[in-house]
Scaffold this motif. Sequence first.
Motif, mmCIF file in Angstrom:
data_model
loop_
_atom_site.group_PDB
_atom_site.id
_atom_site.type_symbol
_atom_site.label_atom_id
_atom_site.label_comp_id
_atom_site.label_asym_id
_atom_site.label_seq_id
_atom_site.Cartn_x
_atom_site.Cartn_y
_atom_site.Cartn_z
ATOM 1 N N ALA A 158 -48.478 -26.170 -28.974
ATOM 2 C CA ALA A 158 -49.628 -26.880 -28.410
ATOM 3 C C ALA A 158 -50.314 -27.718 -29.488
ATOM 4 C CB ALA A 158 -50.605 -25.888 -27.813
ATOM 5 N N PRO A 159 -50.613 -28.982 -29.205
ATOM 6 C CA PRO A 159 -51.272 -29.827 -30.203
ATOM 7 C C PRO A 159 -52.747 -29.477 -30.367
ATOM 8 C CG PRO A 159 -50.963 -31.021 -28.155
ATOM 9 C CD PRO A 159 -50.285 -29.697 -27.978
ATOM 10 N N VAL A 160 -53.229 -29.665 -31.607
ATOM 11 C CA VAL A 160 -54.641 -29.491 -31.930
ATOM 12 C C VAL A 160 -55.082 -30.719 -32.718
ATOM 13 C CG1 VAL A 160 -54.543 -26.975 -31.914
ATOM 14 C CG2 VAL A 160 -54.045 -28.217 -34.024
ATOM 15 N N LYS A 161 -56.337 -30.726 -33.134
ATOM 16 C CA LYS A 161 -56.861 -31.902 -33.837
ATOM 17 C C LYS A 161 -56.234 -32.095 -35.222
ATOM 18 C CE LYS A 161 -61.293 -32.322 -31.440
ATOM 19 N NZ LYS A 161 -62.764 -32.368 -31.563
ATOM 20 N N HIS A 162 -55.511 -31.109 -35.710
ATOM 21 C CA HIS A 162 -54.832 -31.248 -36.998
ATOM 22 C C HIS A 162 -53.374 -31.653 -36.826
ATOM 23 C CE1 HIS A 162 -58.371 -29.633 -38.889
ATOM 24 N NE2 HIS A 162 -58.292 -28.516 -38.178
ATOM 25 N N SER A 163 -52.918 -31.785 -35.575
ATOM 26 C CA SER A 163 -51.546 -32.229 -35.313
ATOM 27 C C SER A 163 -51.429 -33.715 -35.641
ATOM 28 C CB SER A 163 -51.177 -31.971 -33.860
ATOM 29 O OG SER A 163 -51.283 -30.603 -33.542
ATOM 30 N N PRO A 164 -50.194 -34.259 -35.712
ATOM 31 C CA PRO A 164 -50.037 -35.699 -35.955
ATOM 32 C C PRO A 164 -50.791 -36.514 -34.902
ATOM 33 C CG PRO A 164 -47.936 -34.569 -36.169
ATOM 34 C CD PRO A 164 -48.898 -33.554 -35.642
ATOM 35 N N ASP A 173 -39.314 -31.258 -27.654
ATOM 36 C CA ASP A 173 -40.290 -30.862 -26.640
ATOM 37 C C ASP A 173 -41.602 -31.545 -26.997
ATOM 38 O OD1 ASP A 173 -38.613 -29.103 -25.152
ATOM 39 O OD2 ASP A 173 -38.803 -27.629 -26.759
ATOM 40 N N VAL A 174 -41.886 -32.639 -26.308
ATOM 41 C CA VAL A 174 -43.062 -33.443 -26.606
ATOM 42 C C VAL A 174 -44.282 -32.829 -25.930
ATOM 43 C CG1 VAL A 174 -44.110 -35.735 -26.468
ATOM 44 C CG2 VAL A 174 -41.623 -35.499 -26.734
ATOM 45 N N MET A 175 -45.324 -32.577 -26.726
ATOM 46 C CA MET A 175 -46.587 -32.106 -26.178
ATOM 47 C C MET A 175 -47.701 -32.952 -26.774
ATOM 48 S SD MET A 175 -46.059 -27.944 -26.148
ATOM 49 C CE MET A 175 -47.148 -27.681 -24.756
ATOM 50 N N ALA A 176 -48.706 -33.276 -25.959
ATOM 51 C CA ALA A 176 -49.783 -34.154 -26.433
ATOM 52 C C ALA A 176 -51.081 -33.817 -25.723
ATOM 53 C CB ALA A 176 -49.409 -35.616 -26.206
ATOM 54 N N LYS A 177 -52.186 -34.186 -26.363
ATOM 55 C CA LYS A 177 -53.515 -33.869 -25.843
ATOM 56 C C LYS A 177 -54.503 -34.878 -26.394
ATOM 57 C CE LYS A 177 -56.496 -29.725 -25.539
ATOM 58 N NZ LYS A 177 -56.608 -28.323 -26.001
#
Length: 775
Positions: A576-582, A595-599
Amino acid sequence: MIKKSILKTLALGFLSIFSGVSNAQNTADYQVVPIPMEITQNQESPFELSRETKIVTGDDSQIMRRNAGFLQQYIKQQTGIETIIATKGEGSRIVLQTGLKSDSPEAYEINVSSDVITVTGASEAGVFYGIQTLRKSIPVKKTATITFPSVKIKDAPRFSYRGMMLDVARHMFSVEEIKTFIDMLSLHNINKFHWHLTEDQGWRIEIKKYPRLTEIGSMRKETVIGRNSGRYDGETYGGYYTQEEIKEIVKYASDQHITIIPEIDMPGHMLAALSAYPELGCTGGPYEVWTQWGVSEDVLCVGKDQTLKFVEDVLNEVMDLFPSEMIHIGGDECPKSRWKECPSCQAKIKELGLEADDHHSAEERLQSHFISQVEKIINDRGRKLIGWDEILEGGLAPNATVMSWRGMSGGIEAAKQGHDVVMTPNSHVYFDHYQSTDVSRDPLAIGGYSPVERVYSLEPVPSVLSKKQRKHILGAQANLWTEYIPVFEHAQFMVLPRMAALSEVQWMEPENKNYEDFLQRLLKLIEIYKINDYNYARHIFDLNAEFVPNAKDNTIDVYLSSLTNGDIFYTLNGTAPVKHSPKYKGVIKVNKDADVMAKTYFNEESSRVFSESISFNLATTKPIKSLQPVDKQYGYDGISTLVDGLKGNNNYRTGRWIAFRGNDLKAVIELGSEPVTIREAALTTNVVKGDWIFDVRQFEVLVSDDGKNFRTVASRDFDPLQRSDSDGIKNHVLRFDPVEARYVKIIGESEKSMPEWHGGAGLPGYLFVDEIVIK
């Protein structure tokens, strides 16, 4: 005409709700849903609304006083400002009056000057829609004053029929909930409430001459769990509306200039009535109110004179309750199997001299005769019959209006015959369909895929019609069937905000529509949803993703966007992406399984997590050419869908599948500039027999070095599907001795003639295909 310069300026204040920009002014924004035809800036000081403002009715009729009351209510609800209603007044005032000259009785003009806002309608209904525009322009914010920039607004609806259907037969809602639904219609400038009151699963309207319709027909002993799973909840379900309650609801709608069109579905969908009066059926019963979903074989026996008497009595009581000019009699999905075996129906066919031809069976002509008799009952009361497009089968009743639901073709044919039409195609405006491709996180729905954007894209007037024929298109309607919608909050979730997209289809000229602009205006309307506690779907805040096969770079290029324009963060490993993800910066180039995940984050909120898997094989991203045309209705992104690395789910309408009908999948894939060794090819299909979607009949793989001369390396034939064969996703794999090739041709033959056991026997079926996998 839309004056873009002023609209853009006035919109800035409301966009701050989601952008985080400070909204320093309490200023009205006329960029509402639906947006008026013409907004012109006046060279005057703005108008200031406060508690000193009077709402003045130009004529003191009951209708205009009621209109004034609505405006007063809206202002107080959204701002807390309590205005005064008066028959005359000076100073700060909003004047409501009729007298506008227009071809449309629902046209209105709004003039805003420094000391007065004047709403002038071509009728009281026109004034009401002017009030709706004012209401939607007012900020949702508790304040002491509201500033209205000085403008002149001219507006009128494109269509006179702007409808929304609610089915209360499968699941019903309380009187107060129906009133709330009517409030939702008026907010969206919808003027026709099509009320579906009877079904196989329940009879919901009191008919005094036939009390068993509600004593027996309104109750089912239990309800199937899920999609006809064979399991039941064991709980009695039912209820109905008394005639007094119906009168109350009719008046409530009329006060908001909405006409209720009742539907008593016949001659099919009548099992609830047959359970109460079995003598009206072909077999005599016994019958029971249906506990499952679908279409029952048991229908009214139209060969018996007493059946027509029953229909006449019921419709007369219905017409006593509903002043609507249009009376809906359904006419859809009526199986003819009972009629074929029924002595009374066959005697009636013989008596009338009805004969089959190349286009219609004798039983279809019997249904047409019945519909014509029903039309006479309705016409004798000065009313008009409207029915679903199946009433075209066997010949159309003389003065009937057609509601075209099976696509647009029924409406096109009716308009060419000179009949009025309401367009309500299930491809766009069936609000029981899913709103997202991520169906696992949405409540259970019947299937399909009709997101807000698809609703917005509907053009109700087909270009194939002549100018004269186009005048027969009265308007458009959306439908909410409630098999899987047991509570009212769920019903709201299914219609909002799709109803907003529908309203622009119904109200605006097509050249003025703009989807991106609509989404920005929708944000303000959602604030009104919130203060009314309407349960709306939030899919428009989800991330949008586009996956583009890039043959040059051998990548799937992923483009992400969001309505709120907040920062987007993503991962490619399924975490799961968070604010520290790319952070997304324009395009994500994927060249291997991922497996693409985005938020996205906005205004201290966040979207749902977007998720999609990409799988690579030798065909992924490669140039592909279709040798036969893809079906126009289900073409989506075209043949490249088969090499985009994405797998479709059970929902064939998501755009992950493409279809062929009456022809075959024949496609050539170029694997590269040098030969590649291959040993396996796979093709995925989706089978939904009830929707005329069948499996492949032959799967063949051919190879070539030059793209011209091909030889077969593997082939398999498939038997015709049987009724008992399962639906769902089918993965067909052909393995063969390793072979070198630059080009691979894939052939998937479709079902050219559906089997005798199927309702579409003899007609071609659809072949839905997804990813081609080459190893």
